[in-house]
Design a protein around this motif. Structure first.
Motif, short mmCIF file in Angstrom:
data_model
loop_
_atom_site.label_atom_id
_atom_site.label_comp_id
_atom_site.label_asym_id
_atom_site.label_seq_id
_atom_site.Cartn_x
_atom_site.Cartn_y
_atom_site.Cartn_z
N ARG A 184 -11.83 1.67 1.47
CA ARG A 184 -11.14 2.68 0.45
C ARG A 184 -11.42 4.16 0.94
O ARG A 184 -10.54 4.97 0.90
N PHE A 185 -12.74 4.47 1.42
CA PHE A 185 -13.00 5.95 1.82
C PHE A 185 -12.09 6.29 2.96
O PHE A 185 -11.93 7.41 3.54
N VAL A 186 -12.27 5.31 4.06
CA VAL A 186 -11.71 5.60 5.43
C VAL A 186 -10.22 5.88 5.25
O VAL A 186 -9.70 7.01 5.91
N LEU A 187 -9.49 5.25 4.33
CA LEU A 187 -8.09 5.46 4.44
C LEU A 187 -7.69 6.36 3.20
O LEU A 187 -8.32 5.93 1.86
N SER A 188 -7.30 7.42 3.51
CA SER A 188 -6.85 8.51 2.18
C SER A 188 -5.64 7.83 1.48
O SER A 188 -4.81 6.89 1.88
N PRO A 189 -5.67 8.16 0.30
CA PRO A 189 -4.41 7.64 -0.54
C PRO A 189 -3.00 7.88 0.34
O PRO A 189 -1.99 7.04 0.26
N MET A 190 -2.92 9.12 0.98
CA MET A 190 -1.74 9.37 1.73
C MET A 190 -1.62 8.22 2.79
O MET A 190 -0.45 7.56 3.16
N LYS A 191 -2.56 7.87 3.58
CA LYS A 191 -2.39 6.74 4.59
C LYS A 191 -2.14 5.36 4.05
O LYS A 191 -1.25 4.64 4.82
N ARG A 192 -2.86 5.16 2.86
CA ARG A 192 -2.32 3.99 2.31
C ARG A 192 -1.03 3.75 1.74
O ARG A 192 -0.47 2.54 2.18
N SER A 193 -0.58 4.81 1.29
CA SER A 193 0.79 4.98 0.83
C SER A 193 1.97 4.55 1.96
O SER A 193 2.79 3.98 2.07
N ILE A 194 1.40 5.31 3.18
CA ILE A 194 2.18 5.36 4.55
C ILE A 194 2.08 3.83 4.94
O ILE A 194 3.37 3.12 5.32
N ILE A 195 1.03 3.21 4.99
CA ILE A 195 0.83 1.82 5.50
C ILE A 195 1.74 0.91 4.48
O ILE A 195 2.54 -0.20 5.06
N THR A 196 1.68 1.01 3.10
CA THR A 196 2.45 0.16 2.32
C THR A 196 4.08 0.31 2.57
O THR A 196 4.64 -0.47 2.59
N ASP A 197 4.39 1.62 2.76
CA ASP A 197 5.74 1.77 2.93
C ASP A 197 6.47 0.95 4.39
O ASP A 197 7.29 0.33 4.33
N ILE A 198 5.48 1.26 5.30
CA ILE A 198 5.91 0.45 6.51
C ILE A 198 5.92 -0.95 6.51
O ILE A 198 6.80 -1.68 7.09
#
Length: 131
Positions: free
Chosen positions: A26-40
């Motif tokens: 959870r801390f390694v991936l920022s909310p922005m990165k998680r959002s990008i991965i979810t979109d991909i």
């Protein structure tokens, strides 16, 4: 004894390890990165769905088109030659007492739509039907 103790120790620490790994993730991936991965992942899933639908429709058209070509009086060699040119169809030959039958279908349609071609003993098409 050592294995039993280490097993108990590991089983006591396992929830802590899982919690730590999840917290670390959870801390390694920022909310922005998680959002990008979810979109991909969502875009890839939609692309796969569209490609599957496209190929399914093309397979359906191929079954209908080829089955219309098999009119009564056409030889079995001609039918087999045309079926060998297909990209999305699979076909099986069944031998019957009165002749033979070829059933062509597409795995992309899960065999829902298939073409059945019946032959007499002289290997001439008697009839063909899309089912």
């Amino acid at each position: 004894i050592v294995l039993a103790i280490s097993g108990i120790y590991f089983s006591l620490r396992l929830p802590t390890l899982i919690r730590c790994n999840y917290t670390l993730w959870r801390f390694v991936l920022s909310p922005m990165k998680r959002s990008i991965i979810t979109d991909i992942v969502a875009i890839l899933a939609i692309a796969i769905l569209i490609a599957t639908a496209f190929y399914g429709l093309e397979a359906r058209k191929e079954v209908i088109y080829l089955c219309d070509n098999f009119t009564p009086g056409v030889s079995k060699n001609s039918v087999e030659r045309q079926l060998n040119t297909t990209n999305l169809l699979v076909w099986d030959t069944e031998f019957l007492a009165v002749g033979s039958r070829i059933v062509a279908y597409s795995p992309l349609n899960f065999g829902y739509m298939h073409c059945r071609v019946e032959f007499n003993r002289q290997d001439i098409v008697v009839f063909s039907v899309v089912e």
